[in-house]
Design a protein around this motif. Structure first.
Motif, PDB file in Angstrom:
ATOM      1  N   MET A   1      51.924  40.570  45.084  1.00 42.61           N
ATOM      2  CA  MET A   1      51.929  41.218  46.448  1.00 42.61           C
ATOM      3  C   MET A   1      53.008  40.945  47.193  1.00 42.61           C
ATOM      4  SD  MET A   1      47.662  41.155  46.442  1.00 42.61           S
ATOM      5  CE  MET A   1      46.877  41.630  45.283  1.00 42.61           C
ATOM      6  N   ASN A   2      53.931  41.434  47.722  1.00 39.43           N
ATOM      7  CA  ASN A   2      54.655  41.352  48.808  1.00 39.43           C
ATOM      8  C   ASN A   2      54.305  41.236  50.273  1.00 39.43           C
ATOM      9  OD1 ASN A   2      56.647  41.073  46.781  1.00 39.43           O
ATOM     10  ND2 ASN A   2      57.143  42.992  46.846  1.00 39.43           N
ATOM     11  N   ASP A   3      53.250  42.067  50.613  1.00 38.80           N
ATOM     12  CA  ASP A   3      52.606  41.997  51.891  1.00 38.80           C
ATOM     13  C   ASP A   3      51.987  40.936  52.295  1.00 38.80           C
ATOM     14  OD1 ASP A   3      51.491  42.674  54.351  1.00 38.80           O
ATOM     15  OD2 ASP A   3      50.757  44.537  53.645  1.00 38.80           O
ATOM     16  N   PRO A   4      52.429  39.876  53.406  1.00 40.71           N
ATOM     17  CA  PRO A   4      51.543  38.664  53.599  1.00 40.71           C
ATOM     18  C   PRO A   4      50.374  38.836  54.089  1.00 40.71           C
ATOM     19  CG  PRO A   4      53.464  39.266  55.215  1.00 40.71           C
ATOM     20  CD  PRO A   4      53.611  40.113  54.191  1.00 40.71           C
ATOM     21  N   GLY A   5      50.022  40.220  54.596  1.00 40.02           N
ATOM     22  CA  GLY A   5      48.856  40.524  55.005  1.00 40.02           C
ATOM     23  C   GLY A   5      47.918  40.690  54.202  1.00 40.02           C
ATOM     24  N   THR A   6      48.156  40.986  52.711  1.00 42.15           N
ATOM     25  CA  THR A   6      47.466  41.356  51.680  1.00 42.15           C
ATOM     26  C   THR A   6      46.824  40.329  50.718  1.00 42.15           C
ATOM     27  OG1 THR A   6      48.551  43.496  51.692  1.00 42.15           O
ATOM     28  CG2 THR A   6      47.378  42.837  49.528  1.00 42.15           C
ATOM     29  N   PHE A   7      45.813  40.159  50.347  1.00 42.35           N
ATOM     30  CA  PHE A   7      45.184  39.137  49.574  1.00 42.35           C
ATOM     31  C   PHE A   7      43.958  39.644  48.833  1.00 42.35           C
ATOM     32  CE2 PHE A   7      42.798  38.756  53.311  1.00 42.35           C
ATOM     33  CZ  PHE A   7      41.634  38.613  52.830  1.00 42.35           C
ATOM     34  N   SER A   8      43.548  39.076  47.567  1.00 42.94           N
ATOM     35  CA  SER A   8      42.641  39.292  46.867  1.00 42.94           C
ATOM     36  C   SER A   8      41.334  38.669  47.360  1.00 42.94           C
ATOM     37  CB  SER A   8      42.853  39.169  45.475  1.00 42.94           C
ATOM     38  OG  SER A   8      44.045  39.952  44.873  1.00 42.94           O
ATOM     39  N   THR A   9      40.363  39.368  47.219  1.00 41.25           N
ATOM     40  CA  THR A   9      39.047  38.751  47.144  1.00 41.25           C
ATOM     41  C   THR A   9      38.245  38.791  45.784  1.00 41.25           C
ATOM     42  OG1 THR A   9      38.601  39.583  49.419  1.00 41.25           O
ATOM     43  CG2 THR A   9      36.684  38.941  48.541  1.00 41.25           C
ATOM     44  N   GLU A  10      37.959  37.609  45.676  1.00 41.56           N
ATOM     45  CA  GLU A  10      37.303  37.210  44.233  1.00 41.56           C
ATOM     46  C   GLU A  10      35.874  37.645  44.252  1.00 41.56           C
ATOM     47  OE1 GLU A  10      36.260  33.728  41.134  1.00 41.56           O
ATOM     48  OE2 GLU A  10      37.697  33.447  43.030  1.00 41.56           O
ATOM     49  N   VAL A  11      35.326  38.502  43.283  1.00 41.28           N
ATOM     50  CA  VAL A  11      33.874  38.660  43.041  1.00 41.28           C
ATOM     51  C   VAL A  11      33.443  38.498  41.628  1.00 41.28           C
ATOM     52  CG1 VAL A  11      32.129  40.738  43.141  1.00 41.28           C
ATOM     53  CG2 VAL A  11      34.282  40.802  44.653  1.00 41.28           C
ATOM     54  N   PRO A  12      32.440  37.608  41.452  1.00 41.60           N
ATOM     55  CA  PRO A  12      31.982  37.253  40.186  1.00 41.60           C
ATOM     56  C   PRO A  12      31.930  38.254  39.411  1.00 41.60           C
ATOM     57  CG  PRO A  12      30.717  36.025  41.782  1.00 41.60           C
ATOM     58  CD  PRO A  12      31.728  37.144  42.514  1.00 41.60           C
ATOM     59  N   THR A  13      32.302  38.313  38.099  1.00 42.50           N
ATOM     60  CA  THR A  13      32.205  39.568  37.156  1.00 42.50           C
ATOM     61  C   THR A  13      31.880  39.062  35.902  1.00 42.50           C
ATOM     62  OG1 THR A  13      34.081  40.668  38.510  1.00 42.50           O
ATOM     63  CG2 THR A  13      33.416  41.402  36.210  1.00 42.50           C
ATOM     64  N   ARG A  14      30.919  39.625  35.130  1.00 40.76           N
ATOM     65  CA  ARG A  14      30.421  39.560  34.002  1.00 40.76           C
ATOM     66  C   ARG A  14      30.326  40.629  32.973  1.00 40.76           C
ATOM     67  NH1 ARG A  14      25.523  35.474  32.918  1.00 40.76           N
ATOM     68  NH2 ARG A  14      27.241  34.092  33.613  1.00 40.76           N
ATOM     69  N   TRP A  15      30.686  40.537  32.032  1.00 42.26           N
ATOM     70  CA  TRP A  15      30.243  41.466  30.765  1.00 42.26           C
ATOM     71  C   TRP A  15      28.828  41.529  30.494  1.00 42.26           C
ATOM     72  CZ3 TRP A  15      33.641  45.925  29.555  1.00 42.26           C
ATOM     73  CH2 TRP A  15      34.978  45.627  30.014  1.00 42.26           C
ATOM     74  N   VAL A  16      28.423  42.681  30.433  1.00 49.29           N
ATOM     75  CA  VAL A  16      26.871  42.698  30.157  1.00 49.29           C
ATOM     76  C   VAL A  16      26.434  43.574  28.963  1.00 49.29           C
ATOM     77  CG1 VAL A  16      24.414  43.236  30.897  1.00 49.29           C
ATOM     78  CG2 VAL A  16      26.013  42.029  32.483  1.00 49.29           C
ATOM     79  N   GLY A  17      25.687  43.390  27.994  1.00 45.83           N
ATOM     80  CA  GLY A  17      25.403  44.279  26.888  1.00 45.83           C
ATOM     81  C   GLY A  17      25.681  43.529  25.621  1.00 45.83           C
ATOM     82  N   PRO A  18      25.578  44.561  24.523  1.00 41.40           N
ATOM     83  CA  PRO A  18      26.236  45.831  24.720  1.00 41.40           C
ATOM     84  C   PRO A  18      25.132  46.787  25.001  1.00 41.40           C
ATOM     85  CG  PRO A  18      26.219  45.135  22.356  1.00 41.40           C
ATOM     86  CD  PRO A  18      25.881  43.929  23.161  1.00 41.40           C
ATOM     87  N   LEU A  19      25.566  48.038  25.613  1.00 40.79           N
ATOM     88  CA  LEU A  19      24.253  49.149  25.762  1.00 40.79           C
ATOM     89  C   LEU A  19      24.436  50.160  24.411  1.00 40.79           C
ATOM     90  CD1 LEU A  19      25.010  48.057  28.398  1.00 40.79           C
ATOM     91  CD2 LEU A  19      24.282  50.239  29.379  1.00 40.79           C
ATOM     92  N   ARG A  20      23.267  50.464  23.965  1.00 40.85           N
ATOM     93  CA  ARG A  20      23.550  51.134  22.624  1.00 40.85           C
ATOM     94  C   ARG A  20      23.240  52.753  23.261  1.00 40.85           C
ATOM     95  NH1 ARG A  20      19.987  50.878  17.431  1.00 40.85           N
ATOM     96  NH2 ARG A  20      21.637  49.252  16.836  1.00 40.85           N
ATOM     97  N   ILE A  21      24.410  53.786  23.375  1.00 41.49           N
ATOM     98  CA  ILE A  21      24.347  54.969  24.300  1.00 41.49           C
ATOM     99  C   ILE A  21      24.638  55.987  23.058  1.00 41.49           C
ATOM    100  CG2 ILE A  21      25.340  56.065  26.040  1.00 41.49           C
ATOM    101  CD1 ILE A  21      26.341  53.366  27.090  1.00 41.49           C
TER     102      ILE A  21
END
Length: 356
Positions: free
Chosen positions: A1-21
């Motif tokens: 990211m070249n824009d100094p005003g742009t940054f990433s916000t970390e959100v905890p993420t997990r894969w859940v399942g599997p779901l049978r569909i």
């Protein structure tokens, strides 16, 4: 990211399942598909809650049955006439020349197709709600671009109309309204399960009748006295926001996406449980989908395959609806037993802090 005003916000993420569909949008030609889903959330007890519903789905032959009822993106443009009589005459002319408008949109876009024009008149104001199919995109920008071309053409017809606004709020975008549920906006999906009594008792620690009762008393009656707008569910927004963030969707669309109805019946065979989501505004191409983690998630979900336009987005919408059902089923089951919801929530949060 070249824009100094742009940054990433970390959100905890997990894969859940599997779901049978099961269903044509997810398992065409096969009895079912088993797919894990990514959920990005700070409310980490959501993961095991959805996981319980997912594991129950794997005990059923067909798992979670799904059907895509409709799909469209809308933009309601506003025209101004001199009078209501003039507005009504213009609305008739627009309907009569629908084929010309359809050809205009098709000639200007590879994927957008005009499928409906719905006029509404308020005094001398003419609102025209254009509905489009938009392939695998959620279609906001595609619909706006098409609506601009349509407005220009309609204004050239000399119907006594002036420009009001490209968007007149009758679309209705990122607002809780009735019109989206009635006329449609996004992908409309129903997910359902028929869970044997033995599984209901063993896995959910409740009964089919208790589940049917709480759906009526809490979701239907409770939502009605609260003044809910075409919405009767416990917490669709939780699952949708987590799924939207993990797959690069416009998260503000949960405002309308989380409107939906949970329905249940105690049957002789077991618990019938369904979630109807009439306007899931999601896509597999467009803004946000180029990010590496989003691209990887869509790839793992099977939404990057070579399919007919719209098929990948329908698959994604079905996965979201099935995930919503898993979380809704688990939460409502916990609420049939005094104290279980809070006790479980605290236990899950404590475990999460210890493992962090």
């Amino acid at each position: 990211m070249n824009d100094p005003g742009t940054f990433s916000t970390e959100v905890p993420t997990r894969w859940v399942g599997p779901l049978r569909i099961s269903g044509d949008a997810i398992a065409k030609g096969e009895p079912y598909a088993e797919v894990s889903v990514p959920l990005a959330t700070y409310e980490t007890p959501l993961w095991p809650s959805v996981g319980r519903g997912a594991s129950i789905s794997r005990e059923l032959d067909a798992g979670i049955r799904t059907v895509v009822v409709d799909e469209r993106m809308t933009r309601s443009s506003l025209f101004v006439a001199d009078s209501a009589i003039g507005a009504e005459a213009a609305a008739r002319a627009i309907r009569e020349r629908l084929s010309e408008l359809e050809q205009l949109v098709a000639a200007d876009s590879r994927h957008a197709r005009l499928i409906e024009v719905h006029p509404e008149i308020v005094g001398n104001l003419l609102f025209v709600r254009f509905a489009f199919t938009t392939g695998d995109a959620s279609g906001h920008n595609m619909a706006t671009k098409a609506a601009e071309a349509l407005m220009e053409r309609i204004l050239s017809w000399g119907l006594g109309l002036d420009y009001g606004s490209i968007s007149g709020n009758y679309c209705s975008d990122k607002k809780a309204t009735a019109v989206n549920g009635i006329l449609g906006r996004g992908r409309s999906v129903v997910a359902e399960m028929l869970i044997p009594h033995e599984v209901v008792g063993r896995r959910l620690r409740t009964t089919a009748q208790q589940m049917a009762d709480i759906v009526v008393r809490k979701n239907l009656v409770g939502s009605t006295i609260a003044g809910a707008l075409r919405s009767a569910n416990a917490h669709y927004a939780n699952m949708l926001l987590a799924f939207y963030l993990a797959t690069g969707q416009d998260a503000a669309n949960i405002v309308e996406g989380s409107q939906g109805i949970t329905y249940a019946e105690a049957r002789e065979e077991g618990l019938y449980f369904s979630c109807t989501l009439p306007h899931l505004i999601v896509g597999t191409v467009g803004n946000g989908k180029h990010l590496a983690h989003v691209d990887a998630a869509l790839e793992r979900l099977g939404c990057r395959e070579e399919r007919e336009p719209g098929a990948n987005a329908r698959r994604l919408a079905v996965l979201m609806a099935a995930t919503v059902l898993c979380g809704e089923l688990s939460l409502l089951a916990a609420q049939t037993n005094p104290g279980e919801l809070m006790q479980t929530h605290l236990l899950m949060e404590r475990k999460g802090r210890q493992s962090a």
